[in-house]
Enzyme design. Structure first.
Site, PDB file in Angstrom:
ATOM      1  N   LYS A 186       0.843  -1.223  -0.019  1.00 51.62           N
ATOM      2  CA  LYS A 186       0.025   0.150   0.215  1.00 51.62           C
ATOM      3  C   LYS A 186       0.983   1.139  -0.002  1.00 51.62           C
ATOM      4  CE  LYS A 186      -3.862  -1.982   2.293  1.00 51.62           C
ATOM      5  NZ  LYS A 186      -3.114  -3.583   2.489  1.00 51.62           N
ATOM      6  N   LYS A 197      -8.593   1.066   5.937  1.00 49.08           N
ATOM      7  CA  LYS A 197      -7.810  -0.164   6.046  1.00 49.08           C
ATOM      8  C   LYS A 197      -6.375  -0.071   6.280  1.00 49.08           C
ATOM      9  CE  LYS A 197      -7.161  -0.105   1.000  1.00 49.08           C
ATOM     10  NZ  LYS A 197      -7.325  -0.706  -0.364  1.00 49.08           N
ATOM     11  N   ARG A 233      -7.606  -9.265  -9.973  1.00 47.80           N
ATOM     12  CA  ARG A 233      -6.380  -9.579  -9.744  1.00 47.80           C
ATOM     13  C   ARG A 233      -5.332  -9.897 -10.793  1.00 47.80           C
ATOM     14  NH1 ARG A 233      -2.883 -11.504  -5.489  1.00 47.80           N
ATOM     15  NH2 ARG A 233      -3.859  -9.843  -4.442  1.00 47.80           N
ATOM     16  N   ARG A 254     -12.238 -11.026  -8.683  1.00 45.91           N
ATOM     17  CA  ARG A 254     -12.764 -11.811  -7.529  1.00 45.91           C
ATOM     18  C   ARG A 254     -13.916 -10.949  -7.019  1.00 45.91           C
ATOM     19  NH1 ARG A 254      -7.325 -10.867  -4.370  1.00 45.91           N
ATOM     20  NH2 ARG A 254      -7.699  -8.780  -5.259  1.00 45.91           N
ATOM     21  N   ARG A 286     -15.583  -6.636   0.330  1.00 50.23           N
ATOM     22  CA  ARG A 286     -14.116  -7.279  -0.052  1.00 50.23           C
ATOM     23  C   ARG A 286     -14.270  -8.497  -0.702  1.00 50.23           C
ATOM     24  NH1 ARG A 286     -12.837  -8.889   6.302  1.00 50.23           N
ATOM     25  NH2 ARG A 286     -14.831  -9.552   5.923  1.00 50.23           N
ATOM     26  N   ASP A 298      -4.000  -5.216  -8.164  1.00 53.05           N
ATOM     27  CA  ASP A 298      -5.689  -5.218  -8.000  1.00 53.05           C
ATOM     28  C   ASP A 298      -6.101  -3.858  -8.410  1.00 53.05           C
ATOM     29  OD1 ASP A 298      -5.135  -7.532  -6.251  1.00 53.05           O
ATOM     30  OD2 ASP A 298      -5.180  -6.367  -4.421  1.00 53.05           O
ATOM     31  N   GLU A 337      -3.529  -1.947  -5.026  1.00 51.10           N
ATOM     32  CA  GLU A 337      -2.375  -2.306  -4.353  1.00 51.10           C
ATOM     33  C   GLU A 337      -1.529  -3.064  -5.464  1.00 51.10           C
ATOM     34  OE1 GLU A 337      -3.325  -5.005  -1.075  1.00 51.10           O
ATOM     35  OE2 GLU A 337      -4.788  -3.893  -0.290  1.00 51.10           O
ATOM     36  N   ASN A 376       0.993  -6.204  -5.075  1.00 52.68           N
ATOM     37  CA  ASN A 376       1.273  -7.275  -4.251  1.00 52.68           C
ATOM     38  C   ASN A 376       2.478  -7.849  -4.362  1.00 52.68           C
ATOM     39  OD1 ASN A 376      -1.529  -7.494  -2.175  1.00 52.68           O
ATOM     40  ND2 ASN A 376      -2.012  -7.118  -4.491  1.00 52.68           N
TER      41      ASN A 376
END
Length: 324
Positions: free
Chosen positions: A130, A165, A215, A229, A237, A277, A286, A288
């Site tokens: 993040k 978050k 993703r 997703r 979420r 994401d 994000e 990752n």
């Protein structure tokens, strides 16, 4: 690509007993390695030791198979010199991204002259999900990082709905949607400040999340595939770990632009396996790099072999090192 000789591979990851083999990306990578004849070892991050200038790990050889309840078998424990005894070290333990995680990156950096570490541990340390994403703020929804309640209230007033978050969270844990009335916002900020010493992230809520959070997996800077997703009923979420469901998807032009913008930098940093994401086909949230997931679903929907693609990229990295 022509395969190199069989490799000795050390997997720094979570306990094998807890792996959910139906969707675990690390297990998928291990199966692909074993299919190529590579020898696998398993160890936990606390098994690392620095002694007399060497980085050691108490590790066990492991064989894996796609059989629920009987998915691995260990051999006797050995002490590996990660610089001399191993060709590739995978750093695949799940966050939290805390001082223990950071210490492991420092230790693994000390073997990089001798052994390929994936992802590059220094780059992992310097690219938390993040924060690294802020380098691509032009693709992000309006975003704030703060501990200041007054700032959060002002941000809410400006954007109407927000998401709050943890800065170093994972798996969709402690992600909150705050509506226009700001109900419980003060209490939520108090909770975050009491629970974490670092600031937290606040973003404008993107209604498009109801249609999914995509993703996208990049391997050595190139797009490998993507999975959408979709949040469960009553959820914002979409993480599969909290009840989201996976669906086949294609990339939008904007998503391809995002990937093209960051791909060269990911490759330069040695971030070989990355998952980004994107919401609504255009909003990057994000990047990752610690322990990205998604490749099992991508392979199932698209009929590709991301595990093989990852090992092809590793072979290319090893060949380049050998030629240097």
């Amino acid at each position: 690509m022509t395969q190199l000789n069989p490799l000795t591979v050390a997997m720094q990851m979570d306990p094998m007993e807890g792996i959910k083999i139906g969707g675990d990306s690390t297990f998928h990578i291990m199966l692909a390695a074993q299919a190529r004849g590579h020898r696998l070892y398993h160890y936990l991050a606390p098994d690392l030791t620095f002694r007399d200038g060497r980085v050691l790990a108490k590790a066990r050889p492991v064989n894996v198979q796609k059989v629920d309840g009987d998915h691995f078998a260990f051999g006797p424990e050995e002490v590996l010199d990660l610089g001399r005894d191993v060709d590739v070290v995978w750093m695949r333990q799940d966050p939290p991204f805390d001082l223990s995680y950071i210490t492991a990156t420092h230790l693994l950096e000390r073997v990089q002259e001798e052994t390929l570490v994936v992802n590059d541990p220094g780059s992992v340390r310097n690219a938390p999900e993040k924060l690294f994403v802020l380098d691509y703020a032009r693709f992000m929804p309006p975003t704030m990082i703060t501990r200041d309640l007054t700032e959060v209230k002002s941000f809410l007033a400006q954007h109407g709905e927000i998401v709050v978050k943890p800065l170093y969270g994972n798996g969709g844990v402690a992600v909150f949607h705050v509506g226009k009335n700001g109900a419980n916002l003060s209490s939520l900020v108090e909770l975050f400040k009491a629970s974490w010493v670092e600031p937290f992230m606040v973003q404008a809520f993107i209604p498009g999340v109801a249609q999914g959070d995509k993703r996208i997996v990049l391997i050595d800077g190139e797009v490998a595939g993507a999975v959408n997703r979709i949040p469960g009923a009553g959820e914002i979420r979409s993480n599969l770990a909290v009840g989201g469901s996976a669906a086949k998807t294609l990339l939008t032009d904007k998503e391809r632009e995002i990937c093209a913008a960051m791909g060269p930098e990911l490759k330069a940093r040695g971030l070989l396996f990355v998952g980004i994401d994107v919401i609504g086909g255009e909003w990057l949230t994000e990047i990752n790099v610690t322990s990205p997931t998604g490749i099992v679903s991508i392979d199932a929907f698209d009929g590709i072999d991301t595990g093989g693609m990852i090992w092809d990229a590793i072979d290319a990295r090893l060949a380049a090192r050998a030629a240097a």
